[in-house]
Scaffold this active site. Structure first.
Site, PDB file in Angstrom:
ATOM      1  N   ASP A   1       5.928   3.967   4.694  1.00 25.99           N
ATOM      2  CA  ASP A   1       7.263   3.769   4.117  1.00 25.99           C
ATOM      3  C   ASP A   1       8.338   3.896   5.189  1.00 25.99           C
ATOM      4  O   ASP A   1       8.179   4.635   6.162  1.00 25.99           O
ATOM      5  CB  ASP A   1       7.483   4.818   3.012  1.00 25.99           C
ATOM      6  CG  ASP A   1       8.627   4.425   2.083  1.00 25.99           C
ATOM      7  OD1 ASP A   1       9.069   3.265   2.129  1.00 25.99           O
ATOM      8  OD2 ASP A   1       9.079   5.302   1.317  1.00 25.99           O
ATOM      9  N   GLY A   2       9.430   3.173   4.974  1.00 23.83           N
ATOM     10  CA  GLY A   2      10.594   3.333   5.848  1.00 23.83           C
ATOM     11  C   GLY A   2      10.895   2.140   6.737  1.00 23.83           C
ATOM     12  O   GLY A   2      11.765   2.229   7.614  1.00 23.83           O
TER      13      GLY A   2
ATOM     14  N   ARG B   1      15.784  -6.440   7.082  1.00 16.99           N
ATOM     15  CA  ARG B   1      14.634  -5.664   6.608  1.00 16.99           C
ATOM     16  C   ARG B   1      13.307  -6.222   7.139  1.00 16.99           C
ATOM     17  O   ARG B   1      12.383  -5.480   7.456  1.00 16.99           O
ATOM     18  CB  ARG B   1      14.586  -5.680   5.071  1.00 16.99           C
ATOM     19  CG  ARG B   1      15.679  -4.885   4.392  1.00 16.99           C
ATOM     20  CD  ARG B   1      15.517  -4.981   2.871  1.00 16.99           C
ATOM     21  NE  ARG B   1      14.222  -4.504   2.425  1.00 16.99           N
ATOM     22  CZ  ARG B   1      13.898  -3.220   2.283  1.00 16.99           C
ATOM     23  NH1 ARG B   1      14.804  -2.286   2.535  1.00 16.99           N
ATOM     24  NH2 ARG B   1      12.703  -2.874   1.879  1.00 16.99           N
TER      25      ARG B   1
ATOM     26  N   GLU C   1      -5.500  16.201   1.045  1.00 22.52           N
ATOM     27  CA  GLU C   1      -4.429  17.017   1.622  1.00 22.52           C
ATOM     28  C   GLU C   1      -3.291  16.063   1.968  1.00 22.52           C
ATOM     29  O   GLU C   1      -3.519  14.996   2.536  1.00 22.52           O
ATOM     30  CB  GLU C   1      -4.918  17.728   2.898  1.00 22.52           C
ATOM     31  CG  GLU C   1      -6.060  18.698   2.667  1.00 22.52           C
ATOM     32  CD  GLU C   1      -5.649  19.889   1.818  1.00 22.52           C
ATOM     33  OE1 GLU C   1      -4.470  20.285   1.880  1.00 22.52           O
ATOM     34  OE2 GLU C   1      -6.513  20.413   1.084  1.00 22.52           O
TER      35      GLU C   1
ATOM     36  N   ASN D   1       5.462  -4.248  -5.438  1.00 24.78           N
ATOM     37  CA  ASN D   1       6.206  -4.937  -4.368  1.00 24.78           C
ATOM     38  C   ASN D   1       6.452  -6.417  -4.667  1.00 24.78           C
ATOM     39  O   ASN D   1       7.328  -7.039  -4.061  1.00 24.78           O
ATOM     40  CB  ASN D   1       5.488  -4.812  -3.014  1.00 24.78           C
ATOM     41  CG  ASN D   1       5.578  -3.431  -2.394  1.00 24.78           C
ATOM     42  OD1 ASN D   1       4.728  -3.039  -1.596  1.00 24.78           O
ATOM     43  ND2 ASN D   1       6.603  -2.650  -2.741  1.00 24.78           N
ATOM     44  N   TRP D   2       5.699  -7.001  -5.625  1.00 28.35           N
ATOM     45  CA  TRP D   2       5.946  -8.392  -6.010  1.00 28.35           C
ATOM     46  C   TRP D   2       7.350  -8.566  -6.561  1.00 28.35           C
ATOM     47  O   TRP D   2       7.885  -9.670  -6.609  1.00 28.35           O
ATOM     48  CB  TRP D   2       4.930  -8.871  -7.058  1.00 28.35           C
ATOM     49  CG  TRP D   2       3.531  -9.036  -6.523  1.00 28.35           C
ATOM     50  CD1 TRP D   2       2.444  -8.272  -6.832  1.00 28.35           C
ATOM     51  CD2 TRP D   2       3.057 -10.033  -5.600  1.00 28.35           C
ATOM     52  NE1 TRP D   2       1.337  -8.718  -6.154  1.00 28.35           N
ATOM     53  CE2 TRP D   2       1.675  -9.803  -5.397  1.00 28.35           C
ATOM     54  CE3 TRP D   2       3.665 -11.101  -4.919  1.00 28.35           C
ATOM     55  CZ2 TRP D   2       0.900 -10.589  -4.549  1.00 28.35           C
ATOM     56  CZ3 TRP D   2       2.881 -11.882  -4.074  1.00 28.35           C
ATOM     57  CH2 TRP D   2       1.521 -11.625  -3.899  1.00 28.35           C
TER      58      TRP D   2
ATOM     59  N   ARG E   1       2.262  10.219   4.319  1.00 25.19           N
ATOM     60  CA  ARG E   1       3.358   9.363   3.855  1.00 25.19           C
ATOM     61  C   ARG E   1       4.515   9.491   4.827  1.00 25.19           C
ATOM     62  O   ARG E   1       5.031  10.597   5.056  1.00 25.19           O
ATOM     63  CB  ARG E   1       3.816   9.741   2.451  1.00 25.19           C
ATOM     64  CG  ARG E   1       4.943   8.789   2.011  1.00 25.19           C
ATOM     65  CD  ARG E   1       5.405   8.977   0.587  1.00 25.19           C
ATOM     66  NE  ARG E   1       6.376   7.916   0.294  1.00 25.19           N
ATOM     67  CZ  ARG E   1       6.429   7.202  -0.804  1.00 25.19           C
ATOM     68  NH1 ARG E   1       5.578   7.431  -1.769  1.00 25.19           N
ATOM     69  NH2 ARG E   1       7.335   6.256  -0.966  1.00 25.19           N
TER      70      ARG E   1
ATOM     71  N   SER F   1       2.107  -3.154  -2.617  1.00 23.27           N
ATOM     72  CA  SER F   1       1.759  -2.634  -3.946  1.00 23.27           C
ATOM     73  C   SER F   1       1.946  -3.725  -5.005  1.00 23.27           C
ATOM     74  O   SER F   1       2.635  -4.729  -4.772  1.00 23.27           O
ATOM     75  CB  SER F   1       2.635  -1.425  -4.285  1.00 23.27           C
ATOM     76  OG  SER F   1       3.951  -1.845  -4.574  1.00 23.27           O
TER      77      SER F   1
ATOM     78  N   ARG G   1      14.573   1.049   6.131  1.00 22.41           N
ATOM     79  CA  ARG G   1      15.571   1.980   6.688  1.00 22.41           C
ATOM     80  C   ARG G   1      15.569   1.936   8.220  1.00 22.41           C
ATOM     81  O   ARG G   1      16.607   2.020   8.855  1.00 22.41           O
ATOM     82  CB  ARG G   1      15.285   3.416   6.188  1.00 22.41           C
ATOM     83  CG  ARG G   1      15.883   3.665   4.810  1.00 22.41           C
ATOM     84  CD  ARG G   1      15.307   4.881   4.172  1.00 22.41           C
ATOM     85  NE  ARG G   1      13.941   4.645   3.733  1.00 22.41           N
ATOM     86  CZ  ARG G   1      13.068   5.593   3.443  1.00 22.41           C
ATOM     87  NH1 ARG G   1      13.414   6.859   3.585  1.00 22.41           N
ATOM     88  NH2 ARG G   1      11.865   5.285   3.018  1.00 22.41           N
ATOM     89  N   TRP G   2      14.407   1.762   8.787  1.00 23.43           N
ATOM     90  CA  TRP G   2      14.333   1.634  10.255  1.00 23.43           C
ATOM     91  C   TRP G   2      15.149   0.412  10.700  1.00 23.43           C
ATOM     92  O   TRP G   2      15.941   0.495  11.638  1.00 23.43           O
ATOM     93  CB  TRP G   2      12.866   1.498  10.686  1.00 23.43           C
ATOM     94  CG  TRP G   2      12.686   1.400  12.172  1.00 23.43           C
ATOM     95  CD1 TRP G   2      12.516   2.427  13.058  1.00 23.43           C
ATOM     96  CD2 TRP G   2      12.683   0.186  12.952  1.00 23.43           C
ATOM     97  NE1 TRP G   2      12.404   1.932  14.342  1.00 23.43           N
ATOM     98  CE2 TRP G   2      12.498   0.553  14.303  1.00 23.43           C
ATOM     99  CE3 TRP G   2      12.810  -1.168  12.644  1.00 23.43           C
ATOM    100  CZ2 TRP G   2      12.436  -0.378  15.344  1.00 23.43           C
ATOM    101  CZ3 TRP G   2      12.759  -2.106  13.677  1.00 23.43           C
ATOM    102  CH2 TRP G   2      12.566  -1.693  15.006  1.00 23.43           C
TER     103      TRP G   2
HETATM  104  C1  FPP Z   1       7.533   0.101   2.799  1.00 23.44           C
HETATM  105  O1  FPP Z   1       8.753   0.133   3.517  1.00 23.44           O
HETATM  106  C2  FPP Z   1       6.611  -0.846   3.410  1.00 23.44           C
HETATM  107  C3  FPP Z   1       6.104  -1.938   2.798  1.00 23.44           C
HETATM  108  C4  FPP Z   1       6.415  -2.297   1.417  1.00 23.44           C
HETATM  109  C5  FPP Z   1       5.213  -2.882   3.490  1.00 23.44           C
HETATM  110  C6  FPP Z   1       4.235  -2.332   4.472  1.00 23.44           C
HETATM  111  C7  FPP Z   1       3.938  -3.421   5.395  1.00 23.44           C
HETATM  112  C8  FPP Z   1       3.835  -3.321   6.720  1.00 23.44           C
HETATM  113  C9  FPP Z   1       3.854  -2.056   7.459  1.00 23.44           C
HETATM  114  C10 FPP Z   1       3.758  -4.584   7.501  1.00 23.44           C
HETATM  115  C11 FPP Z   1       2.482  -4.994   8.070  1.00 23.44           C
HETATM  116  C12 FPP Z   1       1.238  -4.494   7.441  1.00 23.44           C
HETATM  117  C13 FPP Z   1       0.013  -4.948   7.810  1.00 23.44           C
HETATM  118  C14 FPP Z   1      -1.202  -4.399   7.186  1.00 23.44           C
HETATM  119  C15 FPP Z   1      -0.135  -5.993   8.831  1.00 23.44           C
HETATM  120  P1  FPP Z   1      10.106  -0.197   2.748  1.00 23.44           P
HETATM  121  O2  FPP Z   1      10.403  -1.622   2.947  1.00 23.44           O
HETATM  122  O3  FPP Z   1       9.994   0.241   1.322  1.00 23.44           O
HETATM  123  O4  FPP Z   1      11.102   0.718   3.528  1.00 23.44           O
HETATM  124  P2  FPP Z   1      12.431   1.412   2.937  1.00 23.44           P
HETATM  125  O5  FPP Z   1      11.986   2.437   1.934  1.00 23.44           O
HETATM  126  O6  FPP Z   1      13.048   2.017   4.148  1.00 23.44           O
HETATM  127  O7  FPP Z   1      13.267   0.303   2.353  1.00 23.44           O
END
Ligand code: FPP
Length: 259
Positions: A18-19, A31, A205, A66-67, A186, A63, A22-23
């Protein structure tokens, strides 16, 4: 860099990455640039886990929920998965990584699904680390799908409903093939499981860090494992200090430079 013991590593590490958004925001980037940098963190983490000798790494790549994100973001993520599957293929094959996926993969666009399924079948017999990608995955959905299959079997007279227990339900859950999660990491500073491996995390854990996923690397991984190695896992039982500590005291520590 924290010291970790190589002889008591978590067998199965799972990560909620996650993040990314925000990064990107912090960097004044879109994003999608956060997701791109996130895929570099995926590469670093897979390499670090493989070198350490972690048996199974499960990554929450996408997830079921996420769709619901904006179409352009979903599309960017799908393009990244495609790129990852193409670019990482040679290293995956060379280093013996077995790739498998869990989730409603049929929902993925064909240009991702076909590459994923191809890599899964190409690596099915490899016995290096297992990299399990949770993609279009939801823990509740996985359990509901399994319940439906068991109900069908009961309706067809293949099983006795009275025989259904936690073992037969677990056997219907694709994610349990990878074994229970030992360490759930996480990133991004939130303290929740977000419908990730609900069954497999029964005795996991948890390690939460404020580090945003694109900034995650070997040092934070070592911190998570070091924290894991200090936990006293009882699995609901009573374990005397002596029994749980004895094997640990016999173990030597190594620095990352030695791995
Ligand atoms: C959550 O960050 C991250 C995701 C929904 C996607 C995870 C995907 C990757 C790390 C990209 C590549 C993965 C692979 C397996 C090649 P967020 O967008 O919810 O961040 P935020 O909470 O800061 O908005």
């Amino acid at each position: 860099m924290p010291l970790i013991r190589l002889d008591s590593l978590p067998r199965h590490v799972a990560v909620i990455m996650d993040g990314n958004g925000r990064w990107a925001h912090q960097m004044q980037l879109p994003r999608t640039a956060g997701h791109r940098e996130g895929s570099n963190a995926v590469r670093r983490t897979v390499r670090a886990c493989r070198r350490l000798g972690i048996n199974t790494l499960t990554l929450f790549a996408f997830s079921e929920q996420n769709w619901e994100r904006p179409v352009y973001e979903v599309r960017a993520l799908m393009d990244l998965f495609r790129e990852f599957l193409i670019k990482e293929r040679p290293e995956v094959l060379r280093t013996g990584i077995r790739v498998r996926s869990v989730g409603r993969v049929r929902r993925l666009p064909l240009y991702v699904r076909s590459l994923l399924q191809q890599l899964e079948s190409e690596t099915a017999q490899l016995d290096g680390m297992t990299l399990q990608l949770a993609i279009s995955y939801g823990g509740q959905e996985e359990i509901a799908d399994a319940a439906r299959r068991l109900a069908e079997k009961a309706k067809n007279g293949e099983i006795d409903p009275a025989s259904i227990d936690e073992n037969s339900l677990a056997a219907e859950l694709p994610s349990t093939e990878a074994g229970p999660v030992d360490l759930l990491i996480r990133t991004g500073g939130e303290y929740r499981i977000s419908n990730f491996l609900l069954w497999g995390c029964a005795y996991a854990e948890f390690y939460f860090t404020r580090t945003l996923w694109p900034a995650f690397g070997e040092e934070e991984l070592f911190r998570a494992i070091s924290s894991f190695q200090k936990r006293n896992r009882r699995f609901g039982r009573v374990v005397t200090e002596e029994r749980s500590q004895a094997p640990r005291l016999a173990q030597s520590s190594v620095t990352p430079a030695h791995v």
